[in-house]
Design an enzyme around this catalytic site. Structure first.
Site, PDB file in Angstrom:
ATOM      1  CB  SER A  11      -0.887   0.017   1.246  1.00  0.00           C
ATOM      2  OG  SER A  11      -1.379   1.331   1.432  1.00  0.00           O
ATOM      3  CG  HIS A  36      -3.858  -1.695  -1.686  1.00  0.00           C
ATOM      4  ND1 HIS A  36      -4.974  -2.449  -2.020  1.00  0.00           N
ATOM      5  CD2 HIS A  36      -4.236  -0.931  -0.626  1.00  0.00           C
ATOM      6  CE1 HIS A  36      -5.960  -2.159  -1.184  1.00  0.00           C
ATOM      7  NE2 HIS A  36      -5.542  -1.223  -0.336  1.00  0.00           N
ATOM      8  CG  ASP A  38      -5.061   2.158   1.014  1.00  0.00           C
ATOM      9  OD1 ASP A  38      -6.017   1.382   0.846  1.00  0.00           O
ATOM     10  OD2 ASP A  38      -3.959   1.800   1.471  1.00  0.00           O
ATOM     11  CG  MET A  40      -8.291   6.842   2.730  1.00  0.00           C
ATOM     12  SD  MET A  40      -7.403   6.822   4.295  1.00  0.00           S
ATOM     13  CE  MET A  40      -6.616   5.209   4.178  1.00  0.00           C
ATOM     14  CG  HIS A  69      -9.232  -0.068  -0.427  1.00  0.00           C
ATOM     15  ND1 HIS A  69      -8.607  -0.299   0.793  1.00  0.00           N
ATOM     16  CD2 HIS A  69     -10.562  -0.157  -0.174  1.00  0.00           C
ATOM     17  CE1 HIS A  69      -9.525  -0.513   1.714  1.00  0.00           C
ATOM     18  NE2 HIS A  69     -10.711  -0.424   1.164  1.00  0.00           N
ATOM     19  CG  MET A  71     -11.278   2.882   2.228  1.00  0.00           C
ATOM     20  SD  MET A  71      -9.712   2.828   3.106  1.00  0.00           S
ATOM     21  CE  MET A  71      -8.591   3.029   1.724  1.00  0.00           C
ATOM     22  CG  MET A 140     -11.524  -3.211   5.224  1.00  0.00           C
ATOM     23  SD  MET A 140     -10.105  -2.667   4.268  1.00  0.00           S
ATOM     24  CE  MET A 140      -9.146  -1.734   5.464  1.00  0.00           C
ATOM     25  CG  ASP A 176      -6.236  -2.986   3.076  1.00  0.00           C
ATOM     26  OD1 ASP A 176      -5.116  -2.762   3.568  1.00  0.00           O
ATOM     27  OD2 ASP A 176      -6.877  -2.144   2.411  1.00  0.00           O
TER      28      ASP A 176
END
Ligand code: DX5
Ligand code: ZN
Length: 229
Positions: A11, A36, A38, A40, A69, A71, A140, A176
């Site tokens: 990540s 990966h 992330d 957010m 990913h 979020m 998660m 994750d």
């Protein structure tokens, strides 16, 4: 080609934010299988990271799979932007809205692999009705929002249950949060094949001194593979 071999997905939340291109090249050169990313939004999770422009900027620095990913909530309005930014896998949270089925349909209609993620407090049954329309389920093992948190061990049983529910479907199980040499064997044994790791991969190295990334990736991979016997 689908396979259930162990894949390590560093990540970049744990990378040097001033140096993403070089960091992506370094982790791939050191043996990362997927990268990966992330995303957010400061709303679905209490932290803010990358938008689609950042994903598009790092795309040329990634040869393999860019695993995005999300979020974020709402999610549907942004799917096309992340698809255009070059994501290979786009994962949305089942908790991010009332219409995960529509979200997954939209991801696939954009020609991308579709993933669904579950927070630690969400029962695995929440994805039971969408297992035939996903390429990946992300369990998660921390509450999403930050890197460097401790692995929530209660999720291992959930992974095993998910493995059973999936049967012979060609669906990856991604884990994750809090993956280290100590926790990777637990989830590998329970049936996971994609292991996201941020702090455990990037610790001790840098884009200029990437050898520790390789050592960390190899250590996590061998610990996981050893658990499979
Ligand atoms: C958490 C993120 C994870 C996180 C993993 O919200 O989705 O990908 O960066 O970091 P570590 O491996 O440090 O727990
Ligand atoms: Zn993640």
């Amino acid at each position: 080609m689908f396979d259930r071999s162990i894949k390590i997905a560093p990540s970049i939340l744990a990378a040097d934010f001033a140096n993403f291109g070089a960091e992506c090249r370094a982790i791939e050169a050191q043996g990362a299988d997927w990268v990966h990313v992330d995303v957010m939004d400061g709303h679905f999770v209490p932290n803010l990271t990358f938008g689609p422009a950042m994903c598009a900027a790092i795309r040329p620095h990634i040869k393999g799979v860019m695993d995005v990913h999300l979020m974020i909530s709402p999610v549907d309005v942004y799917l096309e932007a992340y698809a255009k930014a070059g994501a290979d896998v786009i994962t949305a949270h089942v908790e991010a809205g009332p219409h995960i089925h529509r979200t997954l349909q939209a991801i696939r209609s954009l020609g991308k692999k579709a993933g669904v993620a579950l927070n630690p407090g969400t029962p695995v049954e929440a994805v039971a009705e969408v297992l035939d329309m996903v390429d990946l389920v992300c369990v998660m093992t921390v509450n999403p929002g930050f890197g460097g948190q401790s692995f929530i061990a209660s999720q291992v049983a959930k992974v095993a249950r998910l493995r059973q529910m999936l049967g012979d479907r060609a669906v990856h199980i991604e884990i994750d949060g809090g993956i280290t040499v100590d926790t990777a064997p637990l989830v590998a044994k329970a049936g996971a094949d994609v292991l996201v790791a941020g702090s455990a991969v990037f610790k001790g190295g840098s884009a200029d001194h990437p050898a520790p990334y390789g050592a960390n990736i190899r250590a996590i991979r061998s610990a996981a593979e050893a658990a499979l016997g």
